[in-house]
Design an enzyme around this catalytic site. Structure first.
Site, PDB file in Angstrom:
ATOM      1  N   ASP A  48      37.199  12.197 -36.483  1.00 30.17           N
ATOM      2  CA  ASP A  48      36.579  10.889 -36.741  1.00 30.17           C
ATOM      3  C   ASP A  48      37.603   9.762 -36.813  1.00 30.17           C
ATOM      4  O   ASP A  48      37.271   8.650 -37.262  1.00 30.17           O
ATOM      5  CB  ASP A  48      35.792  10.946 -38.062  1.00 30.17           C
ATOM      6  CG  ASP A  48      34.420  11.590 -37.883  1.00 30.17           C
ATOM      7  OD1 ASP A  48      33.682  11.140 -36.985  1.00 30.17           O
ATOM      8  OD2 ASP A  48      34.106  12.527 -38.630  1.00 30.17           O
ATOM      9  N   ARG A 118      29.126   8.356 -49.327  1.00 28.38           N
ATOM     10  CA  ARG A 118      30.584   8.329 -49.109  1.00 28.38           C
ATOM     11  C   ARG A 118      31.368   7.555 -50.174  1.00 28.38           C
ATOM     12  O   ARG A 118      32.556   7.816 -50.373  1.00 28.38           O
ATOM     13  CB  ARG A 118      30.881   7.713 -47.740  1.00 28.38           C
ATOM     14  CG  ARG A 118      30.287   8.482 -46.567  1.00 28.38           C
ATOM     15  CD  ARG A 118      30.947   9.827 -46.395  1.00 28.38           C
ATOM     16  NE  ARG A 118      30.339  10.610 -45.334  1.00 28.38           N
ATOM     17  CZ  ARG A 118      30.634  10.481 -44.045  1.00 28.38           C
ATOM     18  NH1 ARG A 118      31.532   9.611 -43.662  1.00 28.38           N
ATOM     19  NH2 ARG A 118      30.042  11.236 -43.155  1.00 28.38           N
ATOM     20  N   HIS A 148      26.295   4.013 -44.018  1.00 27.64           N
ATOM     21  CA  HIS A 148      27.110   3.038 -44.751  1.00 27.64           C
ATOM     22  C   HIS A 148      26.343   1.729 -44.962  1.00 27.64           C
ATOM     23  O   HIS A 148      25.403   1.430 -44.222  1.00 27.64           O
ATOM     24  CB  HIS A 148      28.365   2.692 -43.935  1.00 27.64           C
ATOM     25  CG  HIS A 148      29.392   3.769 -43.868  1.00 27.64           C
ATOM     26  ND1 HIS A 148      29.937   4.210 -42.676  1.00 27.64           N
ATOM     27  CD2 HIS A 148      30.005   4.481 -44.842  1.00 27.64           C
ATOM     28  CE1 HIS A 148      30.840   5.143 -42.927  1.00 27.64           C
ATOM     29  NE2 HIS A 148      30.900   5.331 -44.226  1.00 27.64           N
ATOM     30  N   CYS A 235      33.148  -0.107 -36.956  1.00 30.69           N
ATOM     31  CA  CYS A 235      33.905   1.097 -37.368  1.00 30.69           C
ATOM     32  C   CYS A 235      35.207   1.284 -36.621  1.00 30.69           C
ATOM     33  O   CYS A 235      36.111   1.931 -37.122  1.00 30.69           O
ATOM     34  CB  CYS A 235      33.100   2.362 -37.121  1.00 30.69           C
ATOM     35  SG  CYS A 235      31.381   2.177 -37.400  1.00 30.69           S
TER      36      CYS A 235
HETATM   37  C1  CIR Z   1      31.489   9.807 -40.181  1.00 30.07           C
HETATM   38  O1  CIR Z   1      30.436  10.378 -40.434  1.00 30.07           O
HETATM   39  O2  CIR Z   1      32.311   9.556 -41.053  1.00 30.07           O
HETATM   40  C2  CIR Z   1      31.784   9.412 -38.752  1.00 30.07           C
HETATM   41  N1  CIR Z   1      31.218  10.387 -37.876  1.00 30.07           N
HETATM   42  C3  CIR Z   1      31.225   8.042 -38.449  1.00 30.07           C
HETATM   43  C4  CIR Z   1      31.890   6.956 -39.234  1.00 30.07           C
HETATM   44  C5  CIR Z   1      31.394   5.609 -38.865  1.00 30.07           C
HETATM   45  N2  CIR Z   1      32.084   4.605 -39.573  1.00 30.07           N
HETATM   46  C6  CIR Z   1      31.547   3.461 -39.943  1.00 30.07           C
HETATM   47  O3  CIR Z   1      30.375   3.233 -39.756  1.00 30.07           O
HETATM   48  N3  CIR Z   1      32.325   2.595 -40.584  1.00 30.07           N
END
Ligand code: CIR
Length: 241
Positions: A48, A118, A148, A235
């Site tokens: 990731d 998270r 998120h 992200c």
């Molecule tokens: C996760 O689940 O952590 C990653 N597959 C996706 C993270 C996406 N990040 C974000 O929206 N800031």
């Protein structure tokens, strides 16, 4: 990327070469908007790691290096911190605190932080302690149904938020204007505002029409492969002055 974390999205095959091309195009769009790109090396062991936003919250005064909520993502912060310490004084979130940058929405001197799977209360408290001396207030926000806070709401203008009302309560932002996502595009609330441009996913054309109808200049970018990994536009970068 095939081993990425997924919470609300079903696993489907990711075309990594296409992801690379999309990522390059994404960086080109940011550069065309005046950003100077600092690109970190790939981290083949960290599926990731393209989602750098989650590893740091960068303000003009300091950078807070997060402790990502997913254990598989904790080592991602090392390379990001090594780079950011050349630009900011870095403060680290420590266990048992967890915080993902995707949960932190800055609006002026306020940091709205999603209480998500998270980011926990201790992580949010440590963020508040780190930023309070610099005049920022931290406001915890309930989110539901998405990964998120910034999956649910992002800023697209000085007083305008792009929002999915199913996932977050707009009463959190009294006095702001809202553009709701098109109902058939629940994931389209994530956008990055750079200067007068709004960088938005090409997968949200109906929401884009709403942004344009509100007078905003939208730069669509195809991030289909990142979306299969439950990532989106914000992200893939950490944007700071
Ligand atoms: C996760 O689940 O952590 C990653 N597959 C996706 C993270 C996406 N990040 C974000 O929206 N800031």
């Amino acid at each position: 990327m095939a081993r990425c974390e997924l919470t609300h999205v079903a696993r489907s095959p990711i075309d990594v070469e296409l992801a690379r091309q999309q990522h390059r195009r994404y960086a080109d769009v940011l550069a065309s908007l005046g950003c100077r790109i600092i690109e970190l090396s790939a981290e083949p062991a960290l599926p990731d790691s393209v989602f750098v936003e989650d590893t740091a919250v960068v303000l003009d005064e300091i950078a807070v290096i997060t402790r990502p909520g997913a254990e598989s993502r904790r080592l991602e912060t090392l390379s990001v911190a090594a780079t950011l310490q050349r630009h900011r004084r870095c403060v680290l979130v420590k266990g048992p605190g967890t915080l993902d940058g995707g949960d932190v929405l800055r609006v002026g001197r306020r940091l709205f932080v999603g209480r998500s799977s998270r980011s926990n209360a201790e992580g949010i408290r440590q963020l508040a302690d780190a930023v309070a001396p610099h005049g920022y207030e931290v406001v915890p926000v309930e989110v539901r149904g998405c990964l998120h806070l910034k999956s649910a709401v992002t800023q697209v203008g000085a007083d305008t938020l792009l929002i999915n009302d199913d996932w977050v309560d707009r009463a959190t932002w009294p006095g702001m204007r809202f553009i709701p996502v098109a109902p058939e595009e629940p994931h389209a609330a994530n956008a990055a505002c750079i200067g007068d441009a709004v960088v938005h996913s090409a997968s949200g054309p109906r929401t884009r029409a709403r942004l344009e109808a509100a007078g905003l200049r939208v730069m669509p970018v195809d991030v289909s492969e990142m979306e299969k990994a439950e990532g989106a536009i914000t992200c893939c970068s950490v944007i700071f002055a």
